[in-house]
Enzyme design. Structure first.
Site, PDB file in Angstrom:
ATOM      1  N   ASN A 132     -12.919  -3.252   2.312  1.00  0.00           N
ATOM      2  CA  ASN A 132     -13.882  -2.145   2.397  1.00  0.00           C
ATOM      3  C   ASN A 132     -14.819  -2.246   1.206  1.00  0.00           C
ATOM      4  O   ASN A 132     -14.359  -2.462   0.074  1.00  0.00           O
ATOM      5  CB  ASN A 132     -13.145  -0.802   2.366  1.00  0.00           C
ATOM      6  CG  ASN A 132     -12.322  -0.559   3.622  1.00  0.00           C
ATOM      7  OD1 ASN A 132     -12.721  -0.946   4.714  1.00  0.00           O
ATOM      8  ND2 ASN A 132     -11.169   0.066   3.469  1.00  0.00           N
TER       9      ASN A 132
ATOM     10  N   ASP B 287       0.851  -1.194   0.000  1.00  0.00           N
ATOM     11  CA  ASP B 287       0.000   0.000   0.000  1.00  0.00           C
ATOM     12  C   ASP B 287       0.890   1.249   0.000  1.00  0.00           C
ATOM     13  O   ASP B 287       1.908   1.299   0.678  1.00  0.00           O
ATOM     14  CB  ASP B 287      -0.921  -0.008   1.226  1.00  0.00           C
ATOM     15  CG  ASP B 287      -2.078   0.949   1.056  1.00  0.00           C
ATOM     16  OD1 ASP B 287      -3.215   0.478   0.867  1.00  0.00           O
ATOM     17  OD2 ASP B 287      -1.859   2.185   1.094  1.00  0.00           O
ATOM     18  N   ILE B 288       0.475   2.247  -0.769  1.00  0.00           N
ATOM     19  CA  ILE B 288       1.272   3.476  -0.894  1.00  0.00           C
ATOM     20  C   ILE B 288       1.273   4.272   0.405  1.00  0.00           C
ATOM     21  O   ILE B 288       2.212   5.030   0.682  1.00  0.00           O
ATOM     22  CB  ILE B 288       0.771   4.314  -2.106  1.00  0.00           C
ATOM     23  CG1 ILE B 288       1.846   5.225  -2.644  1.00  0.00           C
ATOM     24  CG2 ILE B 288      -0.500   5.093  -1.763  1.00  0.00           C
ATOM     25  CD1 ILE B 288       1.545   5.783  -4.023  1.00  0.00           C
TER      26      ILE B 288
ATOM     27  N   HIS C 166      -7.078  -5.838   1.869  1.00  0.00           N
ATOM     28  CA  HIS C 166      -5.946  -5.311   2.637  1.00  0.00           C
ATOM     29  C   HIS C 166      -5.417  -6.418   3.550  1.00  0.00           C
ATOM     30  O   HIS C 166      -6.207  -7.161   4.133  1.00  0.00           O
ATOM     31  CB  HIS C 166      -6.400  -4.174   3.560  1.00  0.00           C
ATOM     32  CG  HIS C 166      -6.850  -2.933   2.884  1.00  0.00           C
ATOM     33  ND1 HIS C 166      -6.058  -1.816   2.777  1.00  0.00           N
ATOM     34  CD2 HIS C 166      -8.030  -2.615   2.295  1.00  0.00           C
ATOM     35  CE1 HIS C 166      -6.726  -0.863   2.153  1.00  0.00           C
ATOM     36  NE2 HIS C 166      -7.934  -1.318   1.843  1.00  0.00           N
TER      37      HIS C 166
ATOM     38  N   HIS D 105     -10.297  -5.216  -3.628  1.00  0.00           N
ATOM     39  CA  HIS D 105      -8.978  -5.535  -3.075  1.00  0.00           C
ATOM     40  C   HIS D 105      -9.111  -5.968  -1.624  1.00  0.00           C
ATOM     41  O   HIS D 105     -10.029  -5.564  -0.926  1.00  0.00           O
ATOM     42  CB  HIS D 105      -8.021  -4.351  -3.200  1.00  0.00           C
ATOM     43  CG  HIS D 105      -8.557  -3.065  -2.636  1.00  0.00           C
ATOM     44  ND1 HIS D 105      -9.458  -2.283  -3.319  1.00  0.00           N
ATOM     45  CD2 HIS D 105      -8.350  -2.456  -1.461  1.00  0.00           C
ATOM     46  CE1 HIS D 105      -9.769  -1.223  -2.590  1.00  0.00           C
ATOM     47  NE2 HIS D 105      -9.119  -1.308  -1.444  1.00  0.00           N
TER      48      HIS D 105
HETATM   49  P1  5GP Z   1      -9.784   1.359   0.127  1.00  0.00           P
HETATM   50  O1  5GP Z   1     -10.133   2.507   1.048  1.00  0.00           O
HETATM   51  O2  5GP Z   1     -10.377   1.542  -1.236  1.00  0.00           O
HETATM   52  O3  5GP Z   1     -10.125   0.029   0.745  1.00  0.00           O
HETATM   53  O4  5GP Z   1      -8.219   1.346   0.046  1.00  0.00           O
HETATM   54  C1  5GP Z   1      -7.506   1.808  -1.050  1.00  0.00           C
HETATM   55  C2  5GP Z   1      -6.049   1.703  -0.667  1.00  0.00           C
HETATM   56  O5  5GP Z   1      -5.285   1.863  -1.838  1.00  0.00           O
HETATM   57  C3  5GP Z   1      -5.587   2.775   0.329  1.00  0.00           C
HETATM   58  O6  5GP Z   1      -5.026   2.156   1.485  1.00  0.00           O
HETATM   59  C4  5GP Z   1      -4.553   3.574  -0.458  1.00  0.00           C
HETATM   60  O7  5GP Z   1      -3.457   4.004   0.331  1.00  0.00           O
HETATM   61  C5  5GP Z   1      -4.131   2.598  -1.542  1.00  0.00           C
HETATM   62  N1  5GP Z   1      -3.710   3.233  -2.789  1.00  0.00           N
HETATM   63  C6  5GP Z   1      -4.370   4.221  -3.458  1.00  0.00           C
HETATM   64  N2  5GP Z   1      -3.701   4.557  -4.571  1.00  0.00           N
HETATM   65  C7  5GP Z   1      -2.596   3.768  -4.608  1.00  0.00           C
HETATM   66  C8  5GP Z   1      -1.503   3.666  -5.533  1.00  0.00           C
HETATM   67  O8  5GP Z   1      -1.406   4.362  -6.546  1.00  0.00           O
HETATM   68  N3  5GP Z   1      -0.545   2.747  -5.243  1.00  0.00           N
HETATM   69  C9  5GP Z   1      -0.607   1.937  -4.139  1.00  0.00           C
HETATM   70  N4  5GP Z   1       0.389   1.076  -3.955  1.00  0.00           N
HETATM   71  N5  5GP Z   1      -1.622   2.017  -3.249  1.00  0.00           N
HETATM   72  C10 5GP Z   1      -2.594   2.931  -3.477  1.00  0.00           C
END
Ligand code: 5GP
Ligand code: ZN
Length: 108
Positions: free
Chosen positions: A86, A31-32, A101, A99
Protein backbone atom coordinates in the site's frame (compact mmCIF):
# COMPACT_ATOMS: atom_id res chain seq x y z
CA UNK A 1 15.18 5.21 12.68
CA UNK A 2 12.23 7.50 13.03
CA UNK A 3 11.25 8.35 16.62
CA UNK A 4 7.52 7.74 16.43
CA UNK A 5 7.45 5.00 13.80
CA UNK A 6 5.91 1.75 15.02
CA UNK A 7 7.91 -0.42 12.60
CA UNK A 8 11.20 1.26 13.60
CA UNK A 9 10.25 0.36 17.18
CA UNK A 10 9.71 -3.26 16.13
CA UNK A 11 13.06 -3.22 14.27
CA UNK A 12 14.84 -1.93 17.40
CA UNK A 13 12.98 -4.36 19.67
CA UNK A 14 11.16 -1.65 21.69
CA UNK A 15 7.82 -3.13 20.59
CA UNK A 16 7.55 -6.94 20.39
CA UNK A 17 6.43 -8.78 17.27
CA UNK A 18 6.13 -12.39 16.14
CA UNK A 19 9.30 -12.38 14.11
CA UNK A 20 9.68 -15.01 11.38
CA UNK A 21 12.89 -13.73 9.76
CA UNK A 22 15.70 -11.23 10.32
CA UNK A 23 18.93 -10.30 8.56
CA UNK A 24 21.05 -7.13 8.39
CA UNK A 25 18.59 -5.32 6.13
CA UNK A 26 15.17 -6.84 6.64
CA UNK A 27 12.84 -8.07 9.35
CA UNK A 28 9.65 -10.08 8.78
CA UNK A 29 6.91 -10.60 11.34
CA UNK A 30 3.27 -11.65 11.54
CA UNK A 31 0.67 -8.93 11.09
CA UNK A 32 -1.07 -8.05 14.36
CA UNK A 33 -4.47 -8.13 12.59
CA UNK A 34 -4.11 -10.98 10.09
CA UNK A 35 -6.38 -10.83 7.03
CA UNK A 36 -5.64 -14.48 6.16
CA UNK A 37 -4.32 -17.60 7.91
CA UNK A 38 -0.80 -16.56 6.99
CA UNK A 39 -0.21 -12.80 6.88
CA UNK A 40 3.25 -11.44 7.46
CA UNK A 41 5.03 -8.19 6.71
CA UNK A 42 8.47 -7.80 5.16
CA UNK A 43 9.99 -4.62 6.51
CA UNK A 44 13.31 -2.99 5.62
CA UNK A 45 15.30 -1.95 8.69
CA UNK A 46 15.94 1.36 6.96
CA UNK A 47 13.14 3.86 7.57
CA UNK A 48 11.69 4.71 4.14
CA UNK A 49 8.14 6.03 4.34
CA UNK A 50 6.62 4.72 1.12
CA UNK A 51 7.41 3.00 -2.17
CA UNK A 52 7.07 6.48 -3.72
CA UNK A 53 10.09 7.63 -1.69
CA UNK A 54 12.30 4.92 -3.15
CA UNK A 55 14.89 5.60 -5.83
CA UNK A 56 17.80 3.74 -7.40
CA UNK A 57 19.64 3.68 -4.07
CA UNK A 58 16.89 1.35 -2.82
CA UNK A 59 17.01 -1.00 -5.81
CA UNK A 60 18.90 -3.81 -4.03
CA UNK A 61 16.70 -3.55 -0.96
CA UNK A 62 13.49 -3.71 -3.00
CA UNK A 63 14.81 -6.73 -4.88
CA UNK A 64 15.77 -8.38 -1.63
CA UNK A 65 12.31 -7.78 -0.14
CA UNK A 66 10.54 -9.30 -3.15
CA UNK A 67 12.85 -12.31 -3.37
CA UNK A 68 12.34 -13.01 0.30
CA UNK A 69 8.53 -13.12 0.02
CA UNK A 70 8.31 -16.52 -1.77
CA UNK A 71 11.04 -18.01 0.42
CA UNK A 72 9.22 -17.12 3.64
CA UNK A 73 5.80 -17.96 2.16
CA UNK A 74 7.00 -21.50 1.41
CA UNK A 75 8.51 -21.73 4.91
CA UNK A 76 5.10 -20.75 6.28
CA UNK A 77 3.53 -23.64 4.37
CA UNK A 78 2.05 -21.73 1.44
CA UNK A 79 2.03 -23.04 -2.13
CA UNK A 80 0.74 -19.74 -3.48
CA UNK A 81 0.30 -16.30 -1.99
CA UNK A 82 -0.50 -12.65 -2.61
CA UNK A 83 1.82 -9.71 -2.02
CA UNK A 84 0.72 -6.12 -1.51
CA UNK A 85 2.41 -2.77 -1.00
CA UNK A 86 0.00 0.00 0.00
CA UNK A 87 1.40 3.39 -0.93
CA UNK A 88 0.20 6.67 0.55
CA UNK A 89 -2.98 7.39 2.49
CA UNK A 90 -5.06 7.18 -0.69
CA UNK A 91 -3.43 3.80 -1.37
CA UNK A 92 -4.59 2.47 1.99
CA UNK A 93 -1.24 2.82 3.76
CA UNK A 94 -1.58 3.20 7.54
CA UNK A 95 1.98 2.65 8.72
CA UNK A 96 4.39 5.02 7.00
CA UNK A 97 7.39 2.73 6.93
CA UNK A 98 7.66 0.75 3.70
CA UNK A 99 6.44 -2.84 3.99
CA UNK A 100 5.35 -5.73 1.80
CA UNK A 101 2.29 -7.69 2.94
CA UNK A 102 2.26 -11.41 2.13
CA UNK A 103 -1.05 -13.27 2.46
CA UNK A 104 -2.14 -16.85 1.95
CA UNK A 105 -3.87 -19.91 3.32
CA UNK A 106 -7.44 -18.64 3.11
CA UNK A 107 -9.51 -16.48 5.46
CA UNK A 108 -8.13 -15.82 8.95
P1 5GP B 1 -0.69 -0.72 5.77
O1 5GP B 1 -2.16 -0.37 5.72
O2 5GP B 1 0.14 0.44 6.23
O3 5GP B 1 -0.21 -1.29 4.46
O4 5GP B 1 -0.57 -1.91 6.77
C1 5GP B 1 -0.08 -1.79 8.06
C2 5GP B 1 -0.23 -3.15 8.69
O5 5GP B 1 0.52 -3.16 9.88
C3 5GP B 1 -1.68 -3.50 9.07
O6 5GP B 1 -2.06 -4.73 8.44
C4 5GP B 1 -1.64 -3.62 10.59
O7 5GP B 1 -2.47 -4.66 11.09
C5 5GP B 1 -0.17 -3.88 10.86
N1 5GP B 1 0.29 -3.39 12.15
C6 5GP B 1 0.06 -2.15 12.68
N2 5GP B 1 0.65 -2.03 13.88
C7 5GP B 1 1.26 -3.22 14.12
C8 5GP B 1 2.03 -3.70 15.23
O8 5GP B 1 2.27 -3.03 16.24
N3 5GP B 1 2.49 -4.98 15.14
C9 5GP B 1 2.27 -5.77 14.04
N4 5GP B 1 2.77 -7.00 14.06
N5 5GP B 1 1.54 -5.34 12.99
C10 5GP B 1 1.03 -4.08 13.04
ZN1 ZN C 1 10.22 3.49 10.52
Amino acid sequence: MSEDCIFCKIVSGVIPAKKIYEDDDIIAFNDIKPMSKVHFLLVPKLHVETLKDCDLTHQMLLGKLLLLAPKLAVEQGLQGFKTLINTGREGGQEVFHLHVHTFGGGAA
